[in-house]
Scaffold this active site. Structure first.
Site, PDB file in Angstrom:
ATOM      1  N   SER A 108      41.743  39.475  46.395  1.00  0.00           N
ATOM      2  CA  SER A 108      41.842  40.848  46.890  1.00  0.00           C
ATOM      3  C   SER A 108      41.250  41.906  45.978  1.00  0.00           C
ATOM      4  O   SER A 108      41.242  43.085  46.329  1.00  0.00           O
ATOM      5  CB  SER A 108      43.305  41.197  47.183  1.00  0.00           C
ATOM      6  OG  SER A 108      43.755  40.479  48.307  1.00  0.00           O
ATOM      7  N   SER A 117      42.666  42.787  49.966  1.00  0.00           N
ATOM      8  CA  SER A 117      43.496  43.895  50.419  1.00  0.00           C
ATOM      9  C   SER A 117      43.278  45.179  49.626  1.00  0.00           C
ATOM     10  O   SER A 117      43.766  46.239  50.000  1.00  0.00           O
ATOM     11  CB  SER A 117      44.971  43.497  50.313  1.00  0.00           C
ATOM     12  OG  SER A 117      45.324  43.220  48.946  1.00  0.00           O
ATOM     13  N   LYS A 121      45.986  51.455  43.483  1.00  0.00           N
ATOM     14  CA  LYS A 121      46.333  50.832  44.770  1.00  0.00           C
ATOM     15  C   LYS A 121      47.800  51.082  45.099  1.00  0.00           C
ATOM     16  O   LYS A 121      48.668  51.021  44.224  1.00  0.00           O
ATOM     17  CB  LYS A 121      46.055  49.328  44.693  1.00  0.00           C
ATOM     18  CG  LYS A 121      46.299  48.569  46.005  1.00  0.00           C
ATOM     19  CD  LYS A 121      45.954  47.096  45.829  1.00  0.00           C
ATOM     20  CE  LYS A 121      46.208  46.306  47.105  1.00  0.00           C
ATOM     21  NZ  LYS A 121      45.881  44.867  46.931  1.00  0.00           N
TER      22      LYS A 121
END
Length: 482
Positions: free
Chosen positions: A178, A154, A79
């Site tokens: 998330s 996210s 990420k």
């Protein structure tokens, strides 16, 4: 080789059987990921030179008869809020569009030392602020299961990459759900470890007392191996725990008969959707495996959403104050004065959601409101954690929904921030309490949309959580019922 369906175990077997080399796998994975990425926008950028260099090191070790590591040759994605030396880290924001870190996050370093091959960085909500991955400055991510739907946020880019098959496993970050919510929406395994289990060194901070790094995988075993590889004390992070790390994979024995499973009344009230149906079918399977099902109560759950958003936004406003155009961010050229440059840089660089959270955070920390909001939220947080402490005296694990609904359509909730915030209602309590929790697939809706079941355990008891999830997977729970 079928890149899009490989598991870590299959990569290990393929390398051991000389079916392919680490370099061949890395080249195939990069080619496939780059070709497929336009369909989802899961990756923001790739790092082929780094990937191939790591793969070459793995092949040399294997050729010399050396141990290349538990993740040797496994293509993974990271990420883009987790820093990578020499590889752009944008946090999904225009402010860091050109930022290249001079060091690696501890989690990244440990995975690479174990032989993992980093393919690239995945898209995310700006500074990890969002529940749909629509807040990225570089465009939304599309759910590979249903391209008109969000992948969750996210960490939607990482979840989508694993679901799409463009990475075997991935790293995400979790502040209020998330990792688990995107895992649920995309039909993969997502793990949020105990706070402090994985070093946060190199994770760009959103809310420091809530942030976790966690893995995505296609199987429970894959996620467990990822976590045990990167977990453990780190001198670079004073909040990382000294607690010993078990070999989670060695304890996946399928023996869950007699485990006491708690169902929190507050999580199931009014859960009448197809998501609820899949969860209840999953619970029936656990009961069939010999688990003892008990109803429990977590009475402070109703205060979790306001508590979380007061604390998270307060910490976010403090953490994001460093992005001012002076050091490593993009700088506005429209103003000549220092104050004007600050305002212009932050005004041009931050997206709407970041600005909203900064303003709310500044408000709850301001003179006259600190005691009324932030201090009170911290007291409520202690009560939420105490609810879990009491519950785990009675039960070994807790099972709950991940989300009240499956993946929603892109654009459906973007204009209603409050409704978007409420989508985290089942996941934020675990983060507030700092306990380990994970999402495992438990079937699909009639429209073919994945549904995830959440498993929560007491502090540092990831072993029980993984054992229960693995037994559920082996019993066919991931397939669920349509």
């Amino acid at each position: 080789m079928s890149i899009q369906s490989l598991t870590i175990e299959q990569v290990q077997a393929g390398l051991a059987g000389r079916k392919f080399s680490a370099v061949e796998l890395a080249q195939s994975a990069l080619t496939f990921a780059q070709a497929e990425n336009p369909k989802t926008n899961a990756f923001l950028h790739f790092c082929p030179e780094r990937a191939l260099a790591t793969a070459e090191r793995v092949d040399k070790k294997l050729a010399a008869g050396e141990d290349a590591g538990p993740l040797a040759g496994v293509p993974i994605a990271v990420k883009d809020v987790i820093v990578t030396k020499g590889v752009r880290t944008t946090c999904g924001s225009r402010l860091l569009e050109h930022y290249i870190p001079p060091y690696d996050a501890t989690a990244v370093k440990r995975l690479e030392q174990a032989g993992a091959v980093i393919l690239g960085k995945t898209n995310c909500d700006e500074f990890a602020m969002g529940s749909s991955n629509e807040n990225s400055a570089f465009g939304p991510v599309r759910n590979p299961v249903a391209p008109d739907r969000v992948p969750g946020g996210s960490s939607g880019g990482s979840a989508a990459a694993v679901a799409q098959g463009t990475a075997v496993a991935a790293l995400g970050s979790d502040t209020g759900g998330s990792v688990r919510q995107p895992a649920s929406f995309c039909g993969v395994v997502g793990v949020t470890p105990t706070y402090g289990r994985v070093s946060r060194y190199g994770l760009v901070a959103f809310a420091s007392s809530l942030d976790h790094i966690g893995p995505f995988g296609r199987t429970v075993r894959d996620a467990a191996l990822m976590l045990e590889t990167m977990a453990g004390r780190d001198d670079c992070d004073s909040t990382s725990a000294f607690a010993p790390v078990s070999s989670y994979t060695a304890q996946l024995d399928g023996k869950v008969a007699g485990l006491k499973i708690g169902l929190p009344r507050e999580y199931f009230e009014g859960l009448a959707s197809e998501s609820g149906d899949r969860i209840h079918q999953a619970i029936a399977l656990l009961k069939k495996l010999g688990c003892e099902i008990r109803e429990i109560s977590l009475p402070t759950t109703k205060y979790a959403v306001p508590c979380y958003y007061v604390i998270a936004m307060a910490e976010a406003s403090s953490n994001l104050a460093r992005y001012d155009g002076v050091r490593y961010t993009t700088r506005s050229a429209t103003e000549e004065t220092l104050g004007g440059m600050y305002r212009a840089t932050r005004g041009e660089g931050f997206g709407a959601e970041c600005k909203r959270r900064i303003m709310l955070g500044i408000y709850v920390l301001s003179h006259g409101y600190y005691d009324a909001y932030y201090l009170k939220a911290q007291k409520v947080r202690a009560l939420i954690a105490d609810d879990f402490r009491k519950a785990f005296i009675e039960v070994d694990a807790i099972v709950a929904p991940v989300s009240p609904f499956p993946a929603f359509k892109i654009g459906e909730k973007v204009d209603d921030p409050l409704e978007m915030y409420l989508s985290d209602i089942y996941t934020i309590t675990g983060d507030l309490a700092g306990i380990p929790c994970m999402s495992v697939p438990c079937g699909k809706t009639s429209e073919g949309l994945p549904v995830g079941m959440q498993i929560l355990a007491k502090h540092f008891d990831e072993t029980t959580m993984f054992r229960l999830a693995d037994a559920f997977e082996k019993a066919g729970g991931f397939a669920g019922s349509n």
